[in-house]
Scaffold this active site. Structure first.
Site, short mmCIF file in Angstrom:
data_model
loop_
_atom_site.label_atom_id
_atom_site.label_comp_id
_atom_site.label_asym_id
_atom_site.label_seq_id
_atom_site.Cartn_x
_atom_site.Cartn_y
_atom_site.Cartn_z
CB THR A 175 10.37 112.53 25.70
OG1 THR A 175 11.51 112.05 26.43
CG2 THR A 175 10.40 111.99 24.29
CG ASP A 176 8.64 115.23 31.56
OD1 ASP A 176 9.76 115.14 32.10
OD2 ASP A 176 7.68 115.79 32.12
#
Length: 552
Positions: A281-282
């Protein structure tokens, strides 16, 4: 089953044996801990010892001095039972890992040069070799976004421009150079930023392209990056309604970021595009993630939806408990947990973290400095000079008023460097300061004092901002620093980190883009202004923002 012998892992039988043996020796709690990729707060011994108690899969430090970071990374790897992915944001140089590293170029600067792919390859070589020399092994790059919207406040010069073919060539060149330096890459930000005009740090952003448009642009870029062998992809907190609805017609009328979308992660990235590597994920601290789902559910569900690692935490201890509880309650399945940890370990094996290997010597090569200078020389772009002002000379323009508008606390460095370089070229420089803006000053008094105004804009993309437009010191109706003087005194505008500032200063007839603000670039643009070298840069975006009058 995940094929660990296939792209992008290409693991040997011995590598696969290590992955399976390591996984089988871990407790369920340790497997859950491997899903986390925290942001390290300090390099102090007590903190690092406490960090390893949680057995994270990876860690990222903000840039530190090379000796400090090299020591901390070496200690972590020596004391971690499972080798760590140690990341840095290597978008524009080794300075993304170490404060004494080389700032090579923002990606858009590389794209403005004569051979964009070559410059992107050099960008990655500089970035990854310097980071690898202090123990980093994972680059949160290349940026695979396409800068389609000049209002977007976060993509901008962080991208390789608006042309998908250029973005593809540059991003793939980056992956190649990173691999040669033993560093994993995270192509970002899937499914692609740069379409709308918002920042995923403060809300879920939207890629609003149709499926067909996406296939021809972002999809084409990601296919190439997968073929090039990027080990990981970073999922953004970016919705893409067209594909989400096509893959799941029952999709609710709600913006769901890719990080929480099985349709985009499983159906599009893994299914249609065939990506077999790790998905991270960011930052889960962003509002684009927070506001899409209750965090207690979102933390485990992002793994169930198809991500393999969770980047950063709001509260590390709490997020660990959310993940464990999600496994107990069925939000996270054992099947997805096993897949995720397998890909995490396979990524580590693919870059050889399970084999003892010496860290390279920290050597700043002369070639790095030469490359920086060459890229700067090729990239500076003369967007327009309708007043036929250039080149400037001390004979015609000796008395220069120099102004700087910026947002990075670099005012002293920028004004000092510009003033020194101009004065060494024979000009007399006055630096604009707010106390000079006296209401009683007349137009004629300015005409009598200055032969030329050089205004520098250094408004760089920053997270958590809604815009990176120019703002003048108020009140503009009494003169201050707004460009009221363009019909009185010849004026040059130099935009250092935003190629679209002409939108806000159409009255300025000589306008230059440089795409980066390091000292080498300042020296280079002065050489261009004074005619010592020619302008050769080609804009990777439309600096006129689709508005014909900006060309006048």
């Amino acid at each position: 089953m995940i094929n660990l012998k296939a792209k992008p892992f290409y693991l040997s039988d011995a590598d696969i044996t290590w992955v399976e043996a390591t996984k089988n020796a871990m407790t369920e709690e340790e497997i859950l801990q491997q899903l986390f990729f925290p942001l390290a707060e300090t390099t102090e011994d007590a903190y690092l010892q406490a960090l390893l108690q949680h057995n994270p899969g990876g860690v990222l430090f903000r840039p530190k001095r090379s000796d400090t970071l090299r020591s901390a990374n070496a200690w972590l790897q020596a004391h971690s039972r499972i080798p760590l992915l140690i990341a840095a944001n290597l978008e524009n140089g080794g300075n993304g890992a170490i404060t004494d590293g080389t700032f090579f170029a923002n990606p858009m600067q590389a794209a403005a040069a004569k051979d964009p792919a070559l410059q992107a390859y050099r960008l990655a070589t500089v970035s990854c070799s310097e980071a690898r020399a202090v123990g980093c092994n994972y680059s949160f790059a290349p940026v695979a976004d396409i800068d389609r919207n000049y209002h977007n406040p976060i993509t901008n010069v962080r991208t390789f421009g608006s042309d998908p073919q250029t973005v593809k060539a540059c991003a793939c060149a980056y992956v190649e150079a990173a691999r040669e330096n033993g560093v994993a890459t995270a192509a970002k930000h899937f499914p692609g930023d740069g379409v709308d005009e918002v920042d995923q740090h403060i809300l879920t952003s939207v890629n609003s392209l149709s499926c067909e448009e996406w296939d021809e642009t972002y999809g084409n870029v990601y296919r190439a990056l997968i073929d090039a062998g990027t080990l990981t992809v970073m999922a953004g907190h970016i919705a893409m309604p067209a594909y989400q609805q096509r893959l799941n017609p029952a999709q609710p009328n709600k913006l769901i970021p890719a990080t929480l979308s099985p349709e985009l992660l499983g159906g599009l990235l893994r299914g249609k595009l065939g990506f077999n590597g790790m998905i991270i994920t960011d930052s889960s601290r962003m509002l684009g993630f927070h506001c899409a789902m209750d965090r207690a559910s979102a933390v485990p569900y992002c793994i169930e939806a198809g991500c393999d690692m969770l980047l950063f935490n709001k509260n590390y201890e709490e997020d660990l408990s959310f993940m464990a509880n999600g496994l107990k309650t069925g939000i996270l399945s054992h099947h997805r947990l096993e897949e995720a940890v397998t890909r995490i370990l396979a990524t580590k094996a693919a870059i050889g973290l399970h084999r003892a290997a010496p860290t390279p010597e920290l050597v700043y090569r002369d070639a790095h400095r030469d490359w920086v200078a060459q890229c700067a020389d090729e990239a500076v772009t003369l967007v327009k000079d309708t007043q036929q002002l250039l080149p400037i000379t001390p004979e015609k323009h000796r008395r220069v008023l120099l102004g700087v508008t910026e947002n990075r606390n670099q005012w002293e460095r920028l004004t000092g460097r510009y003033a020194r370089q101009l004065e060494s070229a024979g000009f007399s420089v006055t630096v604009w300061t707010p106390d000079m803006a006296q209401k009683a000053e007349t137009v004629e008094s300015w005409r009598a004092k200055y032969d030329l105004v050089i205004w520098v804009g250094n408004i760089a993309p920053q997270s958590n901002k809604t815009t990176n437009r120019l703002n003048w010191t108020a009140p503009v109706d009494v003169g201050m620093n707004a460009p009221w003087f363009t019909e009185v005194i010849p004026t040059v505008f130099i935009s250092m980190q935003n190629p679209y500032h002409l939108l806000d200063v159409p009255m300025i007839k000589t306008y230059i883009n440089t795409y980066s603000d390091h000292d080498v670039m300042i020296d280079t643009v002065i050489d261009k202004l004074t005619g010592k070298s020619a302008f050769t840069g080609k804009s990777p975006v439309d600096p006129f923002c689709g508005k014909p009058y900006l060309q006048w």
